[in-house]
Scaffold this active site. Sequence first.
Site, PDB file in Angstrom:
ATOM      1  N   ARG A  35       0.850  -1.198   0.000  1.00  0.00           N
ATOM      2  CA  ARG A  35       0.000   0.000   0.000  1.00  0.00           C
ATOM      3  C   ARG A  35       0.883   1.243   0.000  1.00  0.00           C
ATOM      4  O   ARG A  35       1.658   1.448   0.949  1.00  0.00           O
ATOM      5  CB  ARG A  35      -0.901  -0.010   1.240  1.00  0.00           C
TER       6      ARG A  35
ATOM      7  N   HIS B  86       1.491  -2.076   5.750  1.00  0.00           N
ATOM      8  CA  HIS B  86       1.344  -2.448   4.345  1.00  0.00           C
ATOM      9  C   HIS B  86       2.362  -1.710   3.464  1.00  0.00           C
ATOM     10  O   HIS B  86       2.763  -2.228   2.418  1.00  0.00           O
ATOM     11  CB  HIS B  86      -0.061  -2.105   3.842  1.00  0.00           C
TER      12      HIS B  86
ATOM     13  N   ASP C 129      -3.858  -8.423   2.892  1.00  0.00           N
ATOM     14  CA  ASP C 129      -5.222  -8.605   3.376  1.00  0.00           C
ATOM     15  C   ASP C 129      -5.895  -9.583   2.417  1.00  0.00           C
ATOM     16  O   ASP C 129      -5.896  -9.358   1.203  1.00  0.00           O
ATOM     17  CB  ASP C 129      -5.989  -7.280   3.365  1.00  0.00           C
TER      18      ASP C 129
ATOM     19  N   GLU D 193      -7.691  -8.093  13.137  1.00  0.00           N
ATOM     20  CA  GLU D 193      -8.233  -8.176  11.782  1.00  0.00           C
ATOM     21  C   GLU D 193      -7.989  -9.592  11.263  1.00  0.00           C
ATOM     22  O   GLU D 193      -6.840  -9.959  10.994  1.00  0.00           O
ATOM     23  CB  GLU D 193      -7.554  -7.178  10.846  1.00  0.00           C
TER      24      GLU D 193
ATOM     25  N   HIS E 269      -5.686  -9.949   7.975  1.00  0.00           N
ATOM     26  CA  HIS E 269      -4.437  -9.189   7.888  1.00  0.00           C
ATOM     27  C   HIS E 269      -3.246 -10.056   8.312  1.00  0.00           C
ATOM     28  O   HIS E 269      -3.198 -10.555   9.435  1.00  0.00           O
ATOM     29  CB  HIS E 269      -4.563  -7.963   8.794  1.00  0.00           C
TER      30      HIS E 269
END
Length: 229
Positions: free
Chosen positions: A95, A139, A146, A208, A211
């Site tokens: 990301r 990320h 994810d 999460e 994740h």
Amino acid sequence: MLLALPFAVRADGPPPRLSPAKTAAEANLVDIRSLVPDIAEDIKYAGSDNFVGRPVHGYLAPKCLLLRPAAEALARVEHELRAQHERLELWDCYRPARAVADFVHWAHDLSDQRTKPRHYPDLDKSKLLGDYIAPVSGHSRGATVDLTMERCDSHDTHCTPLDMGTGFDWFGVRAHTDAPGIGAAQLANRHRLRAAMEREGFRNYTLEWWHYTLTPEPTPHTLYDVPVQ
């Protein structure tokens, strides 16, 4: 939590630095499809099906880029699952730092509540910044993914996502990997995903279920900001 606070700034080393890399090649990021050409992808931030409700800055194409060690480990997970008529479905990988900044900008805009029913129905948006959205994401270090799992028929021609109890980027306790109150089958599915990922060195972020971060990380103190394209 979208930005995984425990992975954001590590206490066991220097603060993260931003890489000067301008392209994926300079950052040593590779497309997972160079290793698994037909891996299932639904890269959420390249489109509008996400908590922001639009394409996120830095996502110019729906691709999963990762540092090579992480990409190779993820490819091994996929190949192992296929032997059991199962597959991964990828939602986000590397990301860009500019995307994280876009998240923070969105969180400050309390007038934009379009995605509340689907992503944070039980929370006031003002609570997201800090508790759920941070200015730095693991990320952006290129080794976090994810994802979810699919189960396929005996011919591997039709695959269906497993019921995990929540969708992607659902803000709240139900997203915790071992959340109380979810069904036994949903919990078993989360654990099945976790076991598959752990076999190849990925560690789950317990708040999460989707994740995972490769450990040890290839560049634990370096963030990247090259666009996904």
